[in-house]
Design a protein around this motif. Structure first.
Motif, PDB file in Angstrom:
ATOM      1  N   LEU A  53      11.183   5.901  -0.407  1.00 60.87           N
ATOM      2  CA  LEU A  53       9.642   5.835  -0.903  1.00 60.87           C
ATOM      3  C   LEU A  53       9.612   5.450  -2.383  1.00 60.87           C
ATOM      4  N   TRP A  54      10.626   6.065  -3.314  1.00 62.55           N
ATOM      5  CA  TRP A  54      10.504   5.470  -4.559  1.00 62.55           C
ATOM      6  C   TRP A  54      10.882   3.817  -4.645  1.00 62.55           C
ATOM      7  N   LEU A  55      11.943   3.306  -4.276  1.00 58.63           N
ATOM      8  CA  LEU A  55      11.903   1.749  -4.389  1.00 58.63           C
ATOM      9  C   LEU A  55      10.527   1.077  -3.757  1.00 58.63           C
ATOM     10  N   LEU A  56       9.992   1.567  -2.497  1.00 60.15           N
ATOM     11  CA  LEU A  56       8.672   0.913  -2.120  1.00 60.15           C
ATOM     12  C   LEU A  56       7.882   1.164  -3.137  1.00 60.15           C
ATOM     13  N   GLN A  57       7.593   2.228  -3.736  1.00 55.33           N
ATOM     14  CA  GLN A  57       6.582   2.338  -5.151  1.00 55.33           C
ATOM     15  C   GLN A  57       7.063   1.362  -6.000  1.00 55.33           C
ATOM     16  N   GLN A  58       8.204   1.005  -6.519  1.00 52.04           N
ATOM     17  CA  GLN A  58       8.500   0.390  -7.494  1.00 52.04           C
ATOM     18  C   GLN A  58       8.113  -1.029  -7.275  1.00 52.04           C
ATOM     19  N   VAL A  70       6.303   6.420   6.284  1.00 55.02           N
ATOM     20  CA  VAL A  70       6.838   7.724   6.567  1.00 55.02           C
ATOM     21  C   VAL A  70       6.506   8.035   8.234  1.00 55.02           C
ATOM     22  N   LEU A  71       5.590   7.356   8.465  1.00 56.14           N
ATOM     23  CA  LEU A  71       5.120   7.198  10.169  1.00 56.14           C
ATOM     24  C   LEU A  71       6.575   6.925  10.828  1.00 56.14           C
ATOM     25  N   ALA A 207       9.969  -4.671   6.509  1.00 57.74           N
ATOM     26  CA  ALA A 207      11.628  -4.878   5.845  1.00 57.74           C
ATOM     27  C   ALA A 207      12.313  -3.640   5.608  1.00 57.74           C
ATOM     28  N   ALA A 208      11.731  -2.837   4.941  1.00 58.46           N
ATOM     29  CA  ALA A 208      12.183  -1.467   4.431  1.00 58.46           C
ATOM     30  C   ALA A 208      12.761  -0.689   5.782  1.00 58.46           C
TER      31      ALA A 208
END
Length: 232
Positions: A53-58, A70-71, A207-208
């Motif tokens: 989640l942190w990487l996606l936010q970055q 998250v789902l 992709a994540a």
């Protein structure tokens, strides 16, 4: 405090049984080593989703995109949670067999379980395109592809969890630690590459999820292969 008191009461009751056998003393360095490995296992499992989640936010993921991811991670739990319930039983039986010089082999049951979870994985993946918008609404339709990736990785997660318990019961603690740390590193690298959007045409959530799913497949196969090879 209540858990400690309850645990102490159970141990006292077990020690009073005629069948109780006193084992050899455990050296402090061994206890510290096992505790350290256990801590690494717990931290690595907790760190993986938070790091994702942190990487996606970055890379600028919106709150909606984080919710879709998250789902998708919850879909993976459909396979991880049932395996987690079986892990203590496998760990106890493998440990008991190893303690008396026998091998606790799960090869045949694993083949049957593998077939069942493969069918389950394909069924869950096939249900995602209809089930997600039907149950959660059209706002979650963009999460379908990520959910499918996670469902496809579900069987590998299930078998990997069982293999982890088998390896721990046979005393291969360092092997499990190595693979769990490798899982976090590969997952983080894959999500970083996926969320950046520089190397593929997929949206960052898909992709994540694909990176996480592929990492779980790689580690799950490694765990199952090593559990089969390391009989003692």
């Amino acid at each position: 405090a209540a858990s400690v008191m309850w645990g102490a009461s159970l141990v006292r009751r077990l020690r009073s049984q005629p069948s109780w056998r006193q084992g050899t003393d455990l050296r402090w360095n061994k206890l510290l080593s096992f505790g350290g490995h256990s801590t690494i296992h717990t931290v690595s499992m907790a760190l993986q989703p938070w790091l994702a989640l942190w990487l996606l936010q970055q890379f600028g993921a919106t709150p909606a995109e984080l919710g879709w991811f998250v789902l998708a991670s919850y879909v993976l739990q459909l396979f991880a949670l049932p395996a987690n319930f079986a892990m203590p039983l496998i760990l106890a039986r493998a440990s008991k067999a190893t303690g008396v010089g026998r091998s606790y082999d799960l090869s045949r049951p694993m083949r049957d379980i593998w077939a069942l979870v493969l069918i389950g994985g394909f069924a869950v993946a096939a249900a995602m395109p209809v089930g997600v918008p039907l149950l959660l609404g059209e706002a979650y339709r963009p999460a379908i592809a990520a959910c499918v990736w996670m469902a496809a990785a579900g069987p590998a997660v299930f078998i990997g969890r069982l293999a982890t318990a088998l390896l721990l019961g046979r005393g291969h603690v360092r092997t499990v630690t190595l693979l769990l740390v490798l899982r976090v590193a590969l997952s983080a690298l894959g999500i970083w590459l996926g969320a950046s959007g520089k190397f593929h045409p997929l949206d960052r959530v898909t992709a994540a999820a694909a990176s996480w799913a592929l990492t779980e497949v790689i580690i799950g196969v490694c765990l199952a292969t090593w559990a089969k090879a390391l009989r003692q």
